[in-house]
Structure formats: C-alpha cells, structure tokens
Design an enzyme around this catalytic site. Structure first.
Site, mmCIF file in Angstrom:
data_model
loop_
_atom_site.group_PDB
_atom_site.id
_atom_site.type_symbol
_atom_site.label_atom_id
_atom_site.label_comp_id
_atom_site.label_asym_id
_atom_site.label_seq_id
_atom_site.Cartn_x
_atom_site.Cartn_y
_atom_site.Cartn_z
ATOM 1 N N ASP A 127 -9.087 13.875 -73.049
ATOM 2 C CA ASP A 127 -9.304 14.903 -72.146
ATOM 3 C C ASP A 127 -9.956 14.219 -70.830
ATOM 4 O O ASP A 127 -10.763 13.745 -70.939
ATOM 5 C CB ASP A 127 -10.004 16.127 -72.762
ATOM 6 C CG ASP A 127 -9.449 16.803 -73.914
ATOM 7 O OD1 ASP A 127 -8.257 16.390 -74.065
ATOM 8 O OD2 ASP A 127 -10.191 17.827 -74.452
ATOM 9 N N ASP A 180 -2.695 28.361 -76.510
ATOM 10 C CA ASP A 180 -4.312 28.368 -77.093
ATOM 11 C C ASP A 180 -4.626 29.666 -77.539
ATOM 12 O O ASP A 180 -4.640 30.689 -76.630
ATOM 13 C CB ASP A 180 -5.006 27.708 -75.887
ATOM 14 C CG ASP A 180 -4.351 26.577 -75.287
ATOM 15 O OD1 ASP A 180 -3.997 25.677 -76.263
ATOM 16 O OD2 ASP A 180 -4.408 26.069 -73.992
#
Length: 250
Positions: free
Chosen positions: A8, A129
């Site tokens: 990330d 998500d």
C-alpha cells in the site's frame, strides 16, 4: 489458490492502514521497490499494489513509486486506487502493470467499466470493499447501500479477471479473514474471487483452502507479513503443499 502480498502506497512510502483509516497508518519502508523485491525473492507470483492517495483524490498519485516497483521485479503487478478513466487504465498497462483494479469507478461509471473489460479482457479486476455487508467507495470513506453481489452481477458475464473482496472491518486488524462471507460471495458469482482483509496467520490460509472449491483463487496478505506474524515463503509453501496433496488425492 495463491498468496498475494500487498504493498500500500502513501506519499511514495510503503504503509499499512487500520480499517482503511488514513489517520492510523504505519510506515514500513521508504522504498517500496525493495519491499517488492523481497516478496519476489520469497516466491510471490503476483503483487497487489494500492495507491491509497489516489483512491481518495480519484487520480493516480504514486505512479513513480509504482514504476519503481515494476522496474525492480519481473513478476506480475496488479494496481488499484484512483483508476477512474480510460486514460489512466491505458497508462498503467503501458507502464507494465498486468492488471488494474477498479473499485469506485465500477459503481459510479458502469459504462466505462463495461468498455474497459471488453477492451482489455483478463486485465480488469473488480475491487469490492465491504463494510458490514455493504459496498464502500472513495478510499472506503463513503458507504453505499449496494451489496457486493449486486455490484459484481453488473459485470460478471463480461470477462473480468477476478474480484478482490475486502472486509474493511478486518483489514489491518489481523483478526482473521472473513472466510464465510468470502465463500458465500464466491459461490454466488461466476467470477473468481480473491480474499482480502484480516489475514492473521497460516490458519486463515488453511480455512480458505477448505472452501477454495467454491471459487476462491487467491488471498491478499498485508499486515501479517509486515508485522512478522506470517512468513511469505512459509505461506506459499503451505498452500502449494496442500494443493499438491489434493491433486494427488491425499
């Protein structure tokens, strides 16, 4: 099923967030390309990269860091975060990204996503998500009333490469992957599913392997690798051994 390490990116650095909260971030490396090289050395077959800044602003922010990763390793990279138009998709693919992950765009611009799946078959991944069973967008900052299966149904017949299903409440928590929700989703759709969020250790991999037959092709691991709770080489060896045994009928 393959084990996919996550990188990330925030301000060009390799970080991890807790439940997608940008105020709860930990920097693990100033040089993401070195992290990618380590994951490749440990046997990774694919690396999942997320431009966290891009997911918030809606356009790529960490492109140079992603370029550095691509230049450093020779395994496929899939990238998500801030990818919401054709030019960005084409630029990433031209850069050497193998697959792009579309999340917010999949909910807000159905026409574009349909066109991109048809134009780049096998190279578009749907990022779904979910927070308490409902889809969240814009870097997980905005919740919707859509169920994951409703979003996937828009595109599942068009040639998606896969769906990355993330349980936001578990992401970065090392509380254990939501195996049952992942299994239910994989069984309900025809697109291969990649589990994400909350992987805490090898036990999660064993549980996912038990339901792999329902359509789970991979699992993304983040915090557990960075905290040392899981060794990537050991995790990959576990999965390969289990699948080898299944092939042999053991």
């Amino acid at each position: 099923m393959i084990v996919i390490p996550a990188i990330d990116l925030k301000s060009g650095k390799c970080v991890r967030l807790v439940q997608g909260d940008f105020s709860r971030s930990t920097v693990y490396s100033q040089r993401p390309q070195e992290v990618a090289a380590l994951w490749q050395e440990k046997g990774a077959e694919l690396i999942h990269v997320v431009d966290l800044d891009g997911s918030l602003v809606g356009t790529p922010v960490n492109r140079e860091a992603i370029r550095g990763i691509i230049d450093e390793v020779n395994i496929p990279i899939q990238v998500g975060g801030g990818i919401r138009d054709e030019a960005t998709i084409e630029a990433y693919l031209a850069l050497g990204v193998q697959r792009v992950v579309l999340g917010t765009g999949a909910l807000l611009d159905e026409r574009l996503v349909r066109q991109m799946i048809e134009k780049f078959p096998g190279r578009i991944v749907l990022g779904v998500d979910a927070f308490e069973g409902r889809v969240a967008i814009r870097g997980w900052t905005e919740r919707t009333d859509f169920r994951p299966v409703d979003l996937i149904s828009r595109y599942e017949s068009l040639g998606l490469a896969a769906v990355v299903f993330t349980d936001i409440k578990r992401d970065g928590m090392e509380a254990g992957v939501n195996v049952e929700a992942t299994r239910e989703l994989a069984a309900a759709v025809s697109v291969p599913v990649i589990a994400s969020g909350g992987v805490a250790g090898l036990g999660d991999l064993r549980r996912l392997l038990e339901v792999e037959v329902d359509g789970i092709i991979g699992v993304i691991v983040g915090k557990a690798l960075y905290s040392g709770a899981m060794d990537l080489a050991e995790a990959i060896a576990l999965v390969k051994k289990a699948e080898g045994s299944q092939t042999l009928g053991v």
